[in-house]
Design an enzyme around this catalytic site. Structure first.
Site, PDB file in Angstrom:
ATOM      1  N   ASN A 151      13.359  17.582 -31.002  1.00 54.86           N
ATOM      2  CA  ASN A 151      13.409  18.736 -30.089  1.00 54.86           C
ATOM      3  C   ASN A 151      14.058  19.979 -30.709  1.00 54.86           C
ATOM      4  O   ASN A 151      13.806  21.090 -30.269  1.00 54.86           O
ATOM      5  CB  ASN A 151      14.048  18.361 -28.752  1.00 54.86           C
ATOM      6  CG  ASN A 151      15.492  17.956 -28.876  1.00 54.86           C
ATOM      7  OD1 ASN A 151      15.949  17.569 -29.949  1.00 54.86           O
ATOM      8  ND2 ASN A 151      16.227  18.041 -27.793  1.00 54.86           N
ATOM      9  N   SER A 228      18.148   9.074 -28.593  1.00 49.36           N
ATOM     10  CA  SER A 228      18.301   8.486 -27.257  1.00 49.36           C
ATOM     11  C   SER A 228      19.446   7.470 -27.207  1.00 49.36           C
ATOM     12  O   SER A 228      19.853   6.917 -28.228  1.00 49.36           O
ATOM     13  CB  SER A 228      16.994   7.825 -26.839  1.00 49.36           C
ATOM     14  OG  SER A 228      16.701   6.788 -27.735  1.00 49.36           O
ATOM     15  N   GLY A 232      20.687   4.727 -29.989  1.00 52.01           N
ATOM     16  CA  GLY A 232      22.080   4.917 -30.417  1.00 52.01           C
ATOM     17  C   GLY A 232      22.899   3.637 -30.273  1.00 52.01           C
ATOM     18  O   GLY A 232      23.682   3.296 -31.164  1.00 52.01           O
ATOM     19  N   GLU A 249      25.055  11.300 -31.263  1.00 52.76           N
ATOM     20  CA  GLU A 249      24.854  12.376 -30.278  1.00 52.76           C
ATOM     21  C   GLU A 249      23.651  11.964 -29.447  1.00 52.76           C
ATOM     22  O   GLU A 249      22.521  11.988 -29.934  1.00 52.76           O
ATOM     23  CB  GLU A 249      24.561  13.714 -30.984  1.00 52.76           C
ATOM     24  CG  GLU A 249      25.690  14.264 -31.808  1.00 52.76           C
ATOM     25  CD  GLU A 249      26.898  14.651 -30.971  1.00 52.76           C
ATOM     26  OE1 GLU A 249      26.757  14.893 -29.759  1.00 52.76           O
ATOM     27  OE2 GLU A 249      28.003  14.692 -31.542  1.00 52.76           O
ATOM     28  N   CYS A 283      18.646  18.010 -24.942  1.00 56.62           N
ATOM     29  CA  CYS A 283      19.697  17.074 -24.523  1.00 56.62           C
ATOM     30  C   CYS A 283      20.632  17.745 -23.521  1.00 56.62           C
ATOM     31  O   CYS A 283      21.254  17.095 -22.699  1.00 56.62           O
ATOM     32  CB  CYS A 283      20.477  16.593 -25.729  1.00 56.62           C
ATOM     33  SG  CYS A 283      21.071  17.930 -26.757  1.00 56.62           S
ATOM     34  N   GLU A 382      17.799   9.762 -17.891  1.00 56.82           N
ATOM     35  CA  GLU A 382      17.320  10.970 -18.564  1.00 56.82           C
ATOM     36  C   GLU A 382      15.791  10.968 -18.587  1.00 56.82           C
ATOM     37  O   GLU A 382      15.180  10.047 -19.119  1.00 56.82           O
ATOM     38  CB  GLU A 382      17.863  11.008 -19.993  1.00 56.82           C
ATOM     39  CG  GLU A 382      17.581  12.317 -20.690  1.00 56.82           C
ATOM     40  CD  GLU A 382      18.035  12.326 -22.142  1.00 56.82           C
ATOM     41  OE1 GLU A 382      17.827  11.327 -22.840  1.00 56.82           O
ATOM     42  OE2 GLU A 382      18.606  13.349 -22.564  1.00 56.82           O
ATOM     43  N   GLU A 461      29.823  17.504 -33.431  1.00 53.80           N
ATOM     44  CA  GLU A 461      29.158  18.184 -34.545  1.00 53.80           C
ATOM     45  C   GLU A 461      29.487  19.667 -34.473  1.00 53.80           C
ATOM     46  O   GLU A 461      30.026  20.147 -33.472  1.00 53.80           O
ATOM     47  CB  GLU A 461      27.648  17.966 -34.470  1.00 53.80           C
ATOM     48  CG  GLU A 461      27.320  16.500 -34.637  1.00 53.80           C
ATOM     49  CD  GLU A 461      25.913  16.220 -35.084  1.00 53.80           C
ATOM     50  OE1 GLU A 461      24.988  16.776 -34.497  1.00 53.80           O
ATOM     51  OE2 GLU A 461      25.756  15.420 -36.031  1.00 53.80           O
TER      52      GLU A 461
HETATM   53  P1  NAP Z   1      14.794   8.528 -30.308  1.00 49.63           P
HETATM   54  O1  NAP Z   1      13.538   7.862 -29.909  1.00 49.63           O
HETATM   55  O2  NAP Z   1      16.070   7.784 -30.161  1.00 49.63           O
HETATM   56  O3  NAP Z   1      14.569   8.984 -31.824  1.00 49.63           O
HETATM   57  C1  NAP Z   1      15.485   9.755 -32.527  1.00 49.63           C
HETATM   58  C2  NAP Z   1      15.338   9.464 -34.005  1.00 49.63           C
HETATM   59  O4  NAP Z   1      15.657   8.106 -34.244  1.00 49.63           O
HETATM   60  C3  NAP Z   1      13.935   9.670 -34.550  1.00 49.63           C
HETATM   61  O5  NAP Z   1      14.009  10.109 -35.883  1.00 49.63           O
HETATM   62  C4  NAP Z   1      13.368   8.259 -34.487  1.00 49.63           C
HETATM   63  O6  NAP Z   1      12.290   8.052 -35.371  1.00 49.63           O
HETATM   64  C5  NAP Z   1      14.583   7.467 -34.904  1.00 49.63           C
HETATM   65  N1  NAP Z   1      14.584   6.065 -34.498  1.00 49.63           N
HETATM   66  C6  NAP Z   1      13.932   5.477 -33.478  1.00 49.63           C
HETATM   67  N2  NAP Z   1      14.213   4.150 -33.437  1.00 49.63           N
HETATM   68  C7  NAP Z   1      15.076   3.910 -34.456  1.00 49.63           C
HETATM   69  C8  NAP Z   1      15.742   2.754 -34.948  1.00 49.63           C
HETATM   70  N3  NAP Z   1      15.583   1.560 -34.387  1.00 49.63           N
HETATM   71  N4  NAP Z   1      16.561   2.876 -36.010  1.00 49.63           N
HETATM   72  C9  NAP Z   1      16.761   4.072 -36.591  1.00 49.63           C
HETATM   73  N5  NAP Z   1      16.136   5.205 -36.182  1.00 49.63           N
HETATM   74  C10 NAP Z   1      15.319   5.125 -35.129  1.00 49.63           C
HETATM   75  O7  NAP Z   1      14.980   9.900 -29.522  1.00 49.63           O
HETATM   76  P2  NAP Z   1      13.894  11.046 -29.324  1.00 49.63           P
HETATM   77  O8  NAP Z   1      13.001  10.677 -28.206  1.00 49.63           O
HETATM   78  O9  NAP Z   1      13.279  11.431 -30.620  1.00 49.63           O
HETATM   79  O10 NAP Z   1      14.818  12.277 -28.903  1.00 49.63           O
HETATM   80  C11 NAP Z   1      15.152  12.539 -27.600  1.00 49.63           C
HETATM   81  C12 NAP Z   1      16.557  12.039 -27.317  1.00 49.63           C
HETATM   82  O11 NAP Z   1      17.478  12.681 -28.180  1.00 49.63           O
HETATM   83  C13 NAP Z   1      17.020  12.368 -25.910  1.00 49.63           C
HETATM   84  O12 NAP Z   1      17.706  11.270 -25.378  1.00 49.63           O
HETATM   85  C14 NAP Z   1      17.950  13.541 -26.120  1.00 49.63           C
HETATM   86  O13 NAP Z   1      18.902  13.711 -25.104  1.00 49.63           O
HETATM   87  C15 NAP Z   1      18.578  13.179 -27.426  1.00 49.63           C
HETATM   88  N6  NAP Z   1      19.173  14.353 -28.073  1.00 49.63           N
HETATM   89  C16 NAP Z   1      20.531  14.436 -28.134  1.00 49.63           C
HETATM   90  C17 NAP Z   1      21.125  15.542 -28.688  1.00 49.63           C
HETATM   91  C18 NAP Z   1      22.618  15.649 -28.772  1.00 49.63           C
HETATM   92  O14 NAP Z   1      23.101  16.390 -29.620  1.00 49.63           O
HETATM   93  N7  NAP Z   1      23.370  14.963 -27.955  1.00 49.63           N
HETATM   94  C19 NAP Z   1      20.328  16.574 -29.220  1.00 49.63           C
HETATM   95  C20 NAP Z   1      18.950  16.453 -29.130  1.00 49.63           C
HETATM   96  C21 NAP Z   1      18.368  15.332 -28.565  1.00 49.63           C
HETATM   97  P3  NAP Z   1      10.772   8.281 -34.861  1.00 49.63           P
HETATM   98  O15 NAP Z   1      10.652   9.719 -34.524  1.00 49.63           O
HETATM   99  O16 NAP Z   1       9.973   7.884 -36.034  1.00 49.63           O
HETATM  100  O17 NAP Z   1      10.586   7.394 -33.678  1.00 49.63           O
END
Ligand code: NAP
Length: 493
Positions: A151, A228, A232, A249, A283, A382, A461
């Site tokens: 994002n 997510s 995490g 995060e 997020c 979420e 961060e």
């Molecule tokens: P996600 O599915 O958890 O993926 C995030 C990253 O992790 C991607 O690079 C993903 O790769 C990778 N990933 C997925 N499964 C993994 C595993 N088992 N081991 C290691 N890496 C893995 O999250 P998203 O849908 O991309 O992002 C949205 C989420 O991010 C929301 O929950 C949002 O709130 C959160 N977010 C938080 C912040 C903050 O600073 N707090 C900022 C922005 C977003 P792939 O893309 O290849 O699946």
């Protein structure tokens, strides 16, 4: 002809060992932008090896010299700002002014963290013993693994990479599979700026295999992850097996409270921007609107009029307010939550359906639910889309209790004209960030960013915390007395 992109290891683009690729799709047009290679276990080993070699040299370079390269990178990013912003809109959909902001955030953190290269502050302090000097110094961790979401395709990687490298670490970076091109562009900029081979390595491919292998790699010393909550949690568990440092995060369910003494027009603009900016895929997006009962009807009426006027479409067009949803799975997730909300008894005031702005991509209407109760799933989980739930309260205490009623604690906001209400909210809302008379989105890079409860594990961060996330703290004692002095024993005499 669609270009195929390789991995970046040890300062060179290298073919992956798997021979497999994936497509990088524009979520507005469904056009294939690029083909990206998928890393295998061997490639991750090679990337870690290259990073270890890079670390040996890089960590010996004085931090101010390391920073000079990063200042150069900031200048290159500035020169390419428009090109990168346009590419980002194509790759993940958000509107051009927002993608320009994303690139600007990367420039800002690069300048800010590079500036830290001339500080790298430890502490000097006193000793309980005579003729003894005490201080702390920061040391790099080693090879760190960085995993980022889609994002903020350049800002979030920059938030991690720049502080990590200015602190003397070497990086293996796994970007989101929805936004690999912006990751590649950032790595290219850093290399052009003069980052030596091995200091930054890029491996692409699915989180479930490539990300997993990085997390489990025995020679990676730390993982910094943004994504997510579920991923995490898994990462935190895995990192415990190899005693890796892990900073997380994660998600949010961010509330905005609007009191009866608020400037309603200001609050309306803030709610609209907070809930529907980036199509709600931040997020820090506002997902819960907590209204004082005295202004509720008036506020909802005016909000509805503004929401109806939002224009959905291609983020490259100046008239577009809301771009597409990132992918089909996320679109279906949003639809699922709308169904759940209706079944739970919330009132669908507006939206709730896919939208067709004349493009084949993944568009969804801005959606408002009223009569939301705290125990509902749409109030707790979420959704990560343009869906806003509305609650009604009779006083500030009830509003704050409601604001605190989820497992998340990232951002929060209060609109009020009463300074006492503002300070009570600052004191009592359980969140890493509280805005007063401003929306839940809009973090600046010189302040720490992160959340409490299920949003993370205590790290922050950016800001003053940026370097600490990627440093070890060493305590140093220098005894110049020339005799054995025993702490707690001699000093007690
Ligand atoms: P996600 O599915 O958890 O993926 C995030 C990253 O992790 C991607 O690079 C993903 O790769 C990778 N990933 C997925 N499964 C993994 C595993 N088992 N081991 C290691 N890496 C893995 O999250 P998203 O849908 O991309 O992002 C949205 C989420 O991010 C929301 O929950 C949002 O709130 C959160 N977010 C938080 C912040 C903050 O600073 N707090 C900022 C922005 C977003 P792939 O893309 O290849 O699946």
């Amino acid at each position: 002809m669609i270009q195929e992109y390789k991995l970046f290891i040890g300062g060179e683009f290298k073919d992956s060992s798997t021979g497999e690729v994936f497509d990088d799709i524009n979520p507005a047009t469904l056009e294939n932008l690029a083909t990206i290679q998928i890393a295998g276990a061997k490639d991750i080993d090679r990337a870690v090896e290259a990073a270890e070699a890079g670390f040996r040299l890089w960590s010996k370079i004085p931090a101010p010299k390391r920073a000079e390269i990063l200042f150069r990178a900031a200048r290159i990013l500035q020169e390419r700002k428009e090109e990168l912003a346009v590419l980002m809109t194509k790759e993940m959909g958000k509107v051009l002014p927002e993608t320009r902001g994303d690139v600007q955030e990367a420039i800002d953190i690069t300048n800010y963290a590079a500036g830290e290269g001339r500080r790298m502050l430890g502490e000097t302090t006193t000793s309980e013993l005579k003729e003894k000097f005490c201080m702390t110094v920061l040391r790099p961790i080693g090879v760190v693994g960085l995993i980022t979401p889609w994002n903020f395709p350049i800002a979030i990687p920059a938030w991690k990479i720049i502080p990590a490298v200015v602190a003397g670490n070497a990086v293996v970076f796994k970007p989101a599979s929805d936004t690999p091109l912006l990751a590649l562009k950032l790595v290219k900029v850093l290399t052009e700026a003069g980052l030596p081979p091995g200091v930054i390595n890029l491996i692409t491919g699915p989180g479930g295999t490539v990300g997993k292998a990085l997390v489990q790699h025995p020679r990676i010393k730390a993982i910094s992850f943004t994504g997510s909550l579920d991923t995490g949690k898994w990462i935190m568990e895995e990192c415990s097996k190899t005693m890796k440092r892990v900073s997380l995060e994660l998600g949010g369910k961010n509330p905005v409270i609007v009191m009866d003494d608020a400037d309603l027009e200001l609050a309306l603009e803030g709610v609209l921007w907070g809930a529907f900016g980036t199509t709600g895929q931040r997020c820090t997006a506002t997902s819960r609107l907590i209204l004082h009962e005295k202004i509720k009807d008036e506020f909802v009426k005016r909000l509805l009029a503004k929401v109806k006027a939002l224009r959905i479409g291609d983020g490259l067009l100046p008239e577009t307010d809301i771009g597409p949803i990132i992918n089909k799975a996320q679109l279906e997730k949003i639809e699922k939550y709308v169904k759940i909300g209706k079944e739970e008894g919330a009132t669908l005031l507006f939206g709730g359906n896919r939208s067709d702005p004349g493009l084949p991509g993944y568009f969804f209407e801005p959606t408002l639910f009223a009569d939301v109760r705290p125990e509902m799933r749409i109030a707790q989980e979420e959704i990560f889309g343009p869906v806003l739930g509305i609650f009604t309260v009779s006083d500030l205490e009830e509003a704050i209790e409601l604001a605190n009623s989820t497992k998340y604690g990232l951002s929060s906001a209060i609109y009020t004209g009463n300074v006492g209400n503002a300070f009570r909210a600052i004191e009592k809302i359980e969140a890493g960030i509280t805005y007063v008379n401003a929306p839940t989105i809009g973090a600046e890079v010189h302040l720490p960013f992160g959340g409490v409860k299920g949003t993370g594990n205590g790290f922050r961060e950016a800001g003053t915390e940026a370097i600490k996330e990627f440093s070890e703290v060493k305590a140093v004692y220098i005894d110049y007395s020339g005799r054995l002095q025993k702490a707690q024993i001699d000093s007690a005499e």
